[in-house]
Write a protein that holds these residues in place. Structure first.
Motif, PDB file in Angstrom:
ATOM      1  N   GLU A  36      -1.724  -9.836  -0.072  1.00 57.71           N
ATOM      2  CA  GLU A  36      -0.812  -9.736  -1.213  1.00 57.71           C
ATOM      3  C   GLU A  36      -1.530  -9.143  -2.424  1.00 57.71           C
ATOM      4  OE1 GLU A  36       0.821 -13.579  -1.915  1.00 57.71           O
ATOM      5  OE2 GLU A  36       2.088 -13.557  -0.135  1.00 57.71           O
ATOM      6  N   SER A  39      -1.894  -5.416  -2.577  1.00 55.54           N
ATOM      7  CA  SER A  39      -0.703  -4.640  -2.953  1.00 55.54           C
ATOM      8  C   SER A  39      -0.588  -4.447  -4.456  1.00 55.54           C
ATOM      9  CB  SER A  39       0.562  -5.335  -2.436  1.00 55.54           C
ATOM     10  OG  SER A  39       0.802  -6.554  -3.145  1.00 55.54           O
ATOM     11  N   SER A  61      -7.234  -5.096   4.484  1.00 53.81           N
ATOM     12  CA  SER A  61      -6.597  -5.167   3.164  1.00 53.81           C
ATOM     13  C   SER A  61      -7.572  -4.756   2.072  1.00 53.81           C
ATOM     14  CB  SER A  61      -6.092  -6.589   2.895  1.00 53.81           C
ATOM     15  OG  SER A  61      -5.109  -6.979   3.835  1.00 53.81           O
TER      16      SER A  61
END
Length: 218
Positions: A36, A39, A61
């Motif tokens: 998360e 992002s 990520s």
């Protein structure tokens, strides 16, 4: 409030387009939470130390975070092997101690390949021998060392292997006589920050006499 977030919930911060730093002190970060955070468009500093639920699964990520320059991932379940064939040249500051409970002697040579341009290292480890510090010389461009761990007197000589070091700072207690004597021998040292605990007066006086060129800061 960020302090109340657990391992996820960071996506709700997406509207904060200028947010550039996330420091998650509670130790509850997860791989999903890292995804998360990845992002978010402007994150340059990410600290999720002491989060055992963070594993190698978060590495893809991390690789997508174009602006990331500071990464503190000590005491997580990430392994050096998880970064095989991965290079992150934009990282300038790193803390990578006790990854998956491996000793720093095994971690540093591998992570220095992953982060070839590191200039600043966050040391949160227990240095018992000179080798525990000398191993950081694998980070060829290392200039700044921040210590939040413990360095035994007999380990300090290992610091001399960090020949490019120009800033040393500690938050882990008094800098003793052996430490000051070692720091005085670092030819490129420019600044010592010793936190809010008064240093040994005699040792400090001797250091100032030998190295008047070094700036001392609390």
């Amino acid at each position: 409030e960020l302090a109340n977030l657990t391992g996820t919930g960071f996506a709700q911060l997406a509207e904060l387009s200028t947010l550039n730093s996330i420091i998650h002190w509670k130790g509850g970060m997860t791989d999903a939470g890292v995804a998360e955070i990845a992002s978010l468009p402007s994150i340059s500093t990410l600290d999720f130390q002491s989060s055992p639920a963070v594993t190698d699964s978060c590495i893809p990520s991390l690789r997508t975070m174009e602006k990331l320059t500071t990464l503190l991932l000590s005491a997580t379940s990430i392994t050096p092997e998880g970064f095989t064939d991965v290079v992150m040249p934009k990282i300038k500051t790193v803390g990578a101690n006790e990854l998956a409970k491996q000793p720093l002697s095994e971690i540093a040579p591998k992570m220095a390949v992953v982060f070839p341009n590191v200039e600043s290292y966050a040391f949160s480890y227990f240095a018992r021998t000179p080798e525990d510090l000398a191993v950081l010389a694998h980070y060829k461009k290392l200039k700044r060392l921040t210590v939040a761990g413990t360095i035994k007197d007999e380990a300090w000589p290992g610091l001399l292997e960090l020949r490019e070091l120009d800033v040393f700072q500690t938050y882990s207690g008094e800098i003793g006589l052996t430490a000051w004597q070692t720091l005085a021998r670092l030819k490129k040292l420019k600044i010592v920050r010793y936190g809010n605990k008064p240093p040994n007066a005699a040792a400090l006086a001797a250091f100032k006499k030998e190295r008047p060129d070094v700036k001392l800061e609390e």
